[in-house]
Motif scaffolding. Sequence first.
Motif: not given
Length: 589
Positions: A13-26
């Motif tokens: 979780r700490s090495r993952t940016d939620i903005v980067d992940v969700i921006s692939k979908y939204v």
Amino acid sequence: MPYYSEDVVEEVRSRTDIVDVISKYVNLQKKGSQYFGLCPFHNEKTGSFSVSPQKQMYYCFGCGAGGNVFSFLMNYENMTFKEAVEELAGQCGVTLPQREMTYQERQHADKRSRLFEINKEAAAYYYKLLRSPAGEQAMAYFTKRGLSQETLHKFGLGCTSKYSDSLYKYLREKGYDDNILKDCGLITIDEKRGGHDKFWNRAMFPIFDANGKVVAFGGRVMGDGEPKYLNSPETEIFNKSRTLFGLYFARKTRREQFILCEGYMDVISLHQAGFDNAVASLGTALTEGHAGMLKRYVKDVYLSYDSDGAGQKAALRAIPILKRAGISCRIINMTPYKDPDEFIKALGAEEYEKRILNAENSFMYQIRMLQNNYDMTDPEKKSDFQKKAAEMIVLEFPTQLERENYTDAVAATFNIPKGALAKYIIELGASGITAKPENQGFEGRAKTHKAKDDGMKFSQRLLITWLVEDPSIFPKIQPFVGPDDFEDGVYKKVAEEVFKNCEDNKSVDTARVVDMFMDEEERKTVAALFNTTVGELTDNADLSKALKETLLRIKKNSLALLKANNADFARFKQTNDSLKKLERTNISL
């Protein structure tokens, strides 16, 4: 319990940016410290879906969906927690340890695995049947449609038997029992008829997910039966609104855009003709989920829908959905032919390529479709069309530059006096008509407190969010309110975590707190606890007053509950004394 240790999950979780992940979908746009977009979990036209890089959380102020990056993948991609951790670990470079699954996790994983196996077995069965004497009619159909053996093999095309229980018997012989077969979407089990196939006497089209696994089927009836096309029902591994036919092949294309079609044969014919970027929604209108899937791979989509009235309506519905997802859209003109399959057969791939190069801007297409509704020989109707075109320009485009460019284009294309059109657009702007909210940039933070919402729960959520966002208030409230003053269950458990972190002078890892709860509704509640706002108060005096009122509501409710539950006198007196002290205290921020 999670499959992996808390330390491993925290590292992913700490090495993952939620903005980067969700921006692939939204399609996300930054406003202040947060990002906003259209919620992928419910249909909306204004952006109430927020993503916080600081909290590493998302929250929809409209439907209440919320959580951390694992929750998002679990809800959007229908993943288990374990699958979400593994997916993100692969993306951020974390090597996961191997260990035994829990009984519940193994059961769930085994069921999904068996459903994938059953679909794979069915696909192999249908594939083999097509190439046997029982498949002559379906093979003649595919051959008549101009499909090569190479194409038949690439898409795994097959057929069913004329008997309504042949697949059921085959799968039973393979060792699958009724308990799992009833959930696979291919078999119906009832008391009178026993087990029988959902598909029979049909040419079959396997539906692959983005990873190449068979998740469902489409079937075209052989003869005059109804319905002409039939799709698998939704199952644990198949979500119709987020699955695109041909995506597994199209995602490997070197072209910069996807071609979006309406039917299986359109996609297959285009791939056979060299257009390996064609996909289609599955017998349903395009959804926000489909658009989110498309956005993962391309920024541009060319619509190649049927050229008849139904196809035009479908295109007009799809354009705003694609735009809201941040996808640029153009329309391929196939007249005089109905669909891509007919066009390719009649004129060939080279002519279709020319149509792609000359594809129409989606807004200009909308104006052209609008013009079809007016009698342009009638001056009054012509004026009505021109006024409506001007209104569409104002509503669609927020900037002066865009309006001027589209004014020029519309005037030139539809023979409208440019000066008159531009003047009317200025008048509309002066009258207060503005671009649609989804085109202006996304709305700011919405108020969570709705009229139907419970006031006490709102106060408790508000205090939790306030503590997370401004820990400096903790020393001011600590003498008066503690976790025991919060509602039992999720509220109290979250309050304990937040108060403990504040006591230790640590910032609250909100994304970690979410993972303390596996139930989806509980995760939504946690997300709401971290995303409740007091409104637009900025003056310290107003903030101080709001804080004290919040504390008083929580404390009075706590005292009332103690009284109702006949709590021991000592605890009741302590709470009552604390309330009276709070009433006398001047809290200033």
